[in-house]
Every structure is written in C-alpha cells, then in structure tokens.
Design an enzyme around this catalytic site. Structure first.
Site, short mmCIF file in Angstrom:
data_model
loop_
_atom_site.label_atom_id
_atom_site.label_comp_id
_atom_site.label_asym_id
_atom_site.label_seq_id
_atom_site.Cartn_x
_atom_site.Cartn_y
_atom_site.Cartn_z
N HIS A 238 28.46 31.77 -13.84
CA HIS A 238 27.01 32.03 -13.73
C HIS A 238 26.34 32.60 -14.99
O HIS A 238 26.02 33.77 -15.07
CB HIS A 238 26.67 32.90 -12.52
CG HIS A 238 27.58 34.07 -12.28
ND1 HIS A 238 28.05 34.85 -13.28
CD2 HIS A 238 28.06 34.58 -11.13
CE1 HIS A 238 28.80 35.80 -12.75
NE2 HIS A 238 28.82 35.66 -11.46
N ASP A 311 27.78 30.41 -5.83
CA ASP A 311 27.99 31.85 -6.00
C ASP A 311 27.82 32.56 -4.66
O ASP A 311 27.29 33.67 -4.59
CB ASP A 311 27.03 32.41 -7.05
CG ASP A 311 27.50 33.76 -7.58
OD1 ASP A 311 28.71 34.03 -7.50
OD2 ASP A 311 26.66 34.54 -8.06
N GLY A 330 24.40 39.99 -4.22
CA GLY A 330 24.87 38.68 -3.78
C GLY A 330 23.96 37.99 -2.79
O GLY A 330 23.15 38.62 -2.11
#
Lengths: 437, 322
Positions: A238, A311, A330
């Site tokens: 990422h 992710d 997250g």
C-alpha cells in the site's frame, strides 16, 4: 469423461494477460478452462453441456487480493477464514493472501499449516498466507523462509509493522535469494510515522498526531538501496505518496526486482475523509493529501503500481468506537475492492482490461502463482460481473463479520454476478437475472 | 446597531460547546457579553442565582485538573445547579469500560450538562454524540479548550475594550496545546492578528493555515504586540525530546522583562496556568500586577463558565429528545 461441462456464452471475455477483450464464449470441464474465444460455439453448444448465458456481462479471471487480514487465529469475533472466504467470493475474489499478524503471529510452519487446513474447509475464495519476516514480528530474528515456503507461505512480511532495522532488512533480502522469496514491507519509517493521521493542516486542526508523508519515502528509499546490494525480491505494500512512487518508478526503470501495490481507499479518499474524527477513515498508513491521492491514481493507471489489494482489515465496533488515537486502523475492504477500482475505468483513467490486470495478472505475477488468467488449461477461477451497474455501498450488507467501512452510501458502479473457483460457483448474486440461471 | 450586535442578538446556535472552531463572531460576543454581566454579579458578596436550579451538572474529568474543575463547579453552584464531580483515572478506563459505555451510563442518569475533559483529541465530541444533555468541552487532548479561550478573550476585552485589531503573540508549546488552538480560532474570528512563537519542534505542521504568523525568535515575534500569551511546557517534553533542556528553553523562549521590552509598553502578559515559574515565564514578571493579568484570568474563568452553562441550558434542550 469429465463430470461437469459448462459453456459460458454471450460473455465479454476479459483476459489481461493475453490482452483479450472481446465478445465470446468460454468452455470448462470440471475445474479447468478447456477453451475460449470470440468464435467459440458460434455454431451452437454441443449436447450434454450446461449453458450459462452471461447476458453480455464481463467474464474475467477471478480477482486475486494479495493483502488481507483474516484475524484467524486469535480474533475470530472480527473475522474467520471461513467468513472472509465467503465475503471474498461475494466481492468477486477467488484467491486471497493473508497477513501473518494474527494471534499468535504466523511465524512457524505450524501456523502456516493451520491456515492451510482451515483454508481447505473454506467454502469461498482460496486462502493463502504470508509468514512473518521476523519471529513474532519483533523485527530481530529471521523466520525459516525455506521451510515456511515449503509449507505454502507466499512471501514474508511483518504485517502492519515495518521492518525497521536496516541490518535486519538487508539480511532478509539477502537470505530471501536462496528461495526466491518475496519480502513485503509496510512503508512507514516507524520513528517518524505511526501518527494518528496524515501529518498536515487537518491533523494540526484536530490536534491529532501526524504521520508525515516523508516517513514513507524515507523507508522505501532505504530499502531500495538494500535491494540494490542484495538483489532480493522486494514489494512495497500500500504505497500512498507521490514521493515513494517516484522512487519506486526509478528503481523499476533501473531493473531492480521491485513491485508495489495500493488499496482502493488510497486512490478514492484523501485525508479529509477523517473529517470530524471518523475512525472508519483511520488506516495505516494514513489517508494522504489530495496531491498524493492523485499520484496514487495515476500510478495505478500507468502501471507503476502493479496490483490493487483490498487491504481488508476487519474490526468490530468496539475497536472503532473509541477516541481517534485509540481506535484500530483499517477498513473492511473485500466487498468493495472491485467497484471502487472500477471507478478508475469509469473516470476514463484506464481501460477495463487494465483495471482487471491490477487485480489478476498483476498480483499473480508478483506472487508467482499460476492463476489470474483465462487460458486453456488454467483453473476455472472466474468472476462474472457487470461493470456498469450502479450501486450504493452498504456495509450492513457485507458478508464479512466486520462492517468497518468509510464508504457507507458511497455511489459506485460494478456488481459481481457470479464467482467461480475451480469451476464451482462460490457466489451468485441474489437478484440473479436470466443471464445467471 | 452594528452588524455584530445584530448577530449577537441571535444568541448561541449550538447544542454543545465542543470548540471555538466554527463559532461565529456574534456567538462569541454573545457569550462574552453574558459573562461580562456575571463578572459584576460575582463581585457582589453572597451573589447566587438560580437559573440552573433543579438542574444537574456532571463534571467528568478523565485527566487531572483542579483549577478547571473547581472553576466549573463554582460556576454551576453559583447558578444553583446540583454538581457531581467524577474523576476517572484514564488508566482504569483503558482496562474496562469504554468511553461510550461511560457516556451511556451517565446519560441514563439524565444530567442536564456534562462538562468533560479527556486526554484524547476528539473524545469529547464522540461522547457528545451519545448523550441527550449539553456537553461542554473542558479540554480534549491537543484539540480545543473553548472556555479557556473565552475567558482569555473576556480578560483582554475588559482591559482593552475590543479584540479586533490587537496584535497577540502565543508563545510556547503550540504543537500540543489545546489552549493555543482555541485561542487562535477565537482571536482570528474576532479580528485580532495572531502570532505564534516557539522552537520549530513545538510548532505543528502547517500552522500558518490557521491564519497565524509563526516566529522562532521571541524578540522578533513579540515586537509591537499588545498581548503576550504564554503556554505551559509539559515537563516530559523538556528533557531532550522537543527541547534540549529547561535552561536552554528559558534562555530563548522563557518570558522575562528583557524579551518583553520588544512588545508594546502596556502589553498584557497572560498564562492559562498552572505556571512553570522559571521555565516559560520569569517568576517576578508573573506576579507583576502592572503587566500580568494571570489572576484576573482565573476570575474571568468562573464568569465565562457561568455564561456557557446558562446559554446551553436555556431554551429547548437535548434532554427533550433533540
């Protein structure tokens, strides 16, 4: 004689690897693709073959998500391998690779074997795992790359923790060469990074600690120097900043064995999504400035970024309904990967084939897996989707155990109609139309 | 009637007081005007009012504070409210009950006002979303401390008549200071010009976006200032992490008479307390009644908090299901 023979007709075939984008049909026998092409079944389908009329929808290789957190073992109230596998299927994914940051950390062969065992019982997408670079992800002693790889570890990463020590990273990259292992880095220099959000005006206004954009490029540039002297295969997870992308593009141009990915939130949102302390927009690394967001979008389009991964970071309410600095970072992303990525096609930044490549042939190439393509003999891991169907993202309808998404009510386009693994249907849209019988 | 008067006649248009950012000049003026009246009332002995009679105020402090809590307690009691003080050690909260559980529990007791201090930025806003009563932010992390900015403004206004056009310097640990942020919002909204003076390690990223000028040098920054606001430097930030030592900090950023000469002759010296004498401010200067208005600030604090409590409890309120 094969048990199941199936013809997918009236499809728009998308195969990024061969560059195929054409109306046509595809034929499978049991778990494998036997034939495909524009002219296939032009004269009609043979007897004894089940016919699936795709109604003009896109038939592409099943999506490969090279970065997910499954919370299993250890935090099964947030997600399990079984629940993630089903959630992934509904998102059009047929393969995903889990981070080792579970409780306990996947840093020995028993851990890899545990994931493999549960993965065999999963009803949806195929599940693979990475193992930790260092024991306990403590950043000190290397794990047994060779043996872990024999048990099925797809690469090595310390999850959300950067391998901070230059010496440890150097040895990991060097040692990885014995087994052609992939080393994946979380790109944040930990003593500079680790703040609550992107360092800048909004962090200052909100009184939150900032993780500056330079924390990313500093670590990436250091690692690229180490790649240069070791030759180890290095992947940056990422990527979020223009500066790091520039460094990676230069390294690639020089022929270093470097790849990278990003997640949809990094090209869909900027730091303003944090707004008034919205913990659902707290991610690690943090959402960046608008200029960085645009750079990430451009890099996905031009191929500097090889893969787009969800992710996926499932968290329950209790981990998010907290003061911002205490909330876990997250986003639950398995079920929004495809529609959020398709936005780049709808904006005219990329062709449909290019978007598909970042989630199929791109990650397959990095991982060295023989999947992610529509080809004779390849496993029948496929997704049938309508790239244009309008949707409003509704986290409450997620199959994932965790609904932590900042995209609630976000309008997007792209709907998964059917997902298949080894020729077996693992997901079918509820409101299946005639095309999906 | 000026435009400002018209605006202020509209009163205060929010359910809570969570920060200064977003308040209009008219709302600030309205609160300050009301507070001004309470200053006079408080000076009369035995002055006690009953506008909060029958109402309950809970002071919920997740961070140690004697001064602010006492000030709020006194303000509420002078208005006739029932006051409950709850001090919660944040460490024990971490182990068990979440902030939201605490909020829900207290909400079930139907307090009319919750005065909340919390070590995390944004925590007071989070709590305010879960309760029916009005919430006053008594300081959240490094974010805002609105009543401190209001009391500072009242102190200045009573001495100088008007905030507009004044040159104000805020000196010290801007990066970690909620007092600095609230004051910057308030002063710039009211038309004052604001400078921040600190070593670069104590200035947050892109502070200039908040409409201030930044300086690394006290004499330069204090030049021609009307008001000098000093901030407290937390002891844990003195030993090498942000500044190398106390003596170096005092030498270059501590306020003493010599540095103060750069400011206007009648410049006022302010400090939100508690002071670190000899760290950010010279002890004798802090006590100089001609220059320092530090004690006056404390007095204004009670009046400002009375005004806020009254405003948030008058008219239809959250307790009625808003």
């Amino acid at each position: 004689m094969p048990k199941y023979r199936r013809a997918y007709v009236n499809a728009r075939l998308l195969d990024p690897e061969s560059g195929l984008d054409a109306a046509g049909a595809l034929y499978t026998e049991d778990g494998h693709i036997k034939d495909l092409g524009p002219g296939l079944f032009a004269e009609g389908t043979p007897d004894g073959v089940e016919v699936v009329d795709c109604g003009g929808a896109c038939l592409a290789p099943g999506l490969i998500d090279m970065r997910v957190q499954l919370r299993d073992p250890g935090e099964e109230h947030k997600e399990t391998i079984a629940s993630a596998s089903r959630a992934a299927a509904s998102g059009g994914l047929t393969t995903m690779v889990a981070l080792p940051n579970t409780i306990p950390v996947i840093d020995d062969v028993a851990g890899v074997a545990y994931i493999a065992r549960l993965a065999r019982g999963a009803k949806g997408a195929k599940v693979f795992t990475y193992a930790a670079v260092t024991r306990g992800m403590a950043g000190e002693q290397l794990t047994e790359f060779g043996m872990l790889q024999e048990y099925g570890a797809q690469g090595f990463t310390d999850g959300l923790k950067a391998v901070a020590s230059a010496q440890v990273m150097r040895r990991a990259l060097a040692y990885a060469r014995s087994f052609d292992s992939l080393i994946i880095q979380h790109p944040e220099e930990p003593t500079l990074g680790g703040g609550d959000m992107n360092g800048g005006e909004l962090a200052t206004r909100l009184g939150l600690s900032g993780s500056p954009a330079v924390a990313e490029v500093i670590l990436v540039e250091r690692d690229l120097r180490l790649v240069e002297i070791t030759g180890g295969r290095y992947h940056v997870a990422h990527v979020t900043t223009a500066a790091a992308l520039e460094a990676i593009a230069k390294a690639k141009a020089r022929g270093l064995p470097v790849t990278c990915d990003t997640a949809p939130h990094y090209f869909t949102l900027n730091e303003n999504a944090v707004g008034d302390y919205r913990t659902f927009a707290k991610v690690s690394p943090p959402l960046r400035s608008e200029a960085d967001r645009q750079a990430v979008e451009d890099a996905v389009a031009d191929g500097t970024i090889d893969a787009v991964a969800s992710d996926h970071a499932p968290h329950d309410q209790e981990s998010k309904r907290l003061p911002f600095s205490m909330a876990e970072p997250g986003i639950s992303g398995l079920e929004t990967l495809l529609p959020l990525s398709l936005a780049l096609y709808h904006k005219g930044k990329m062709t449909l084939l290019e978007v598909a490549a970042r989630m199929t042939s791109g990650p397959a190439g990095i991982l060295g897996l023989d999947i992610g393509r529509l080809a004779k003999g390849a496993p029948a891991d496929m997704v049938l989707f309508d790239p244009d169907a309008p949707i409003l993202i509704d986290p409450d309808s997620f199959i994932s155990r965790s609904k932590n998404s900042p995209f609630e009510g976000h309008p997007a386009q792209g709907r998964v109609l059917r997902t298949l693994v080894d020729g077996r249907t693992i997901f079918r849209a509820e409101t299946s139309e005639d095309a999906l019988r | 009637m000026t435009a400002l008067d018209i605006a202020s006649s509209l009163g205060y248009g929010h359910r809570h007081l969570l920060g200064i950012e977003g308040l209009k000049a008219g709302e600030i003026t309205y609160l300050l005007n009301l507070a001004d009246r309470y200053v006079e009332l408080n000076r009369l002995s035995g002055a006690k009012r009953d506008v909060l009679a029958g109402l309950t105020v809970i002071n919920l402090f997740f961070e140690n504070s004697t001064r602010t809590r006492t000030s709020f307690e006194l303000a509420a009691k002078r208005l006739g409210a029932n006051v409950v003080n709850m001090s919660v050690a944040w460490s024990s909260i971490k182990k068990g009950e979440t902030l939201i559980d605490t909020a829900m529990t207290l909400n079930a007791m139907h307090p009319d006002v919750l005065v909340v201090r919390h070590p995390d930025s944004g925590a007071v806003k989070l709590l305010s979303e879960k309760v029916n009563g009005a919430v006053i932010n008594a300081g959240d992390g490094s974010h805002e401390h609105p009543t401190q900015a209001l009391l500072d403004a009242l102190t200045i206004r009573r001495r100088r008549g008007d905030l507009a056009g004044l040159q104000v310097a805020i000196c010290g640990d801007i990066a970690h200071s909620r007092v600095a942020r609230s004051n910057i919002h308030l002063l710039t909204t009211m038309g004052a010009r604001v400078r921040v003076i600190a070593p670069p390690t104590l200035l947050p990223a892109q502070i200039d976006c908040m409409g201030v000028e930044s300086f690394y040098d006290m004499r330069e920054g204090l030049k021609d200032c009307d008001i000098v606001m000093m901030l407290r430097l937390q002891s844990e930030r003195m030993q090498g992490s942000y500044v190398p030592s106390v003596r170096e900090y005092f030498r270059f950023f501590g306020l003493d008479r010599e540095k103060l000469q750069a400011a206007k002759d009648d410049a006022l010296v302010m400090h939100p307390g508690p002071m670190n004498r000899g760290v950010e401010i010279d002890s004798e200067l802090a006590d100089d009644l001609h220059r320092s208005v530090i004690r006056e600030q404390v007095e204004m604090g009670v009046a400002v908090r009375m005004a806020c409590l009254e405003v948030l409890t008058s008219g239809p309120r959250g307790g009625l299901g808003q």
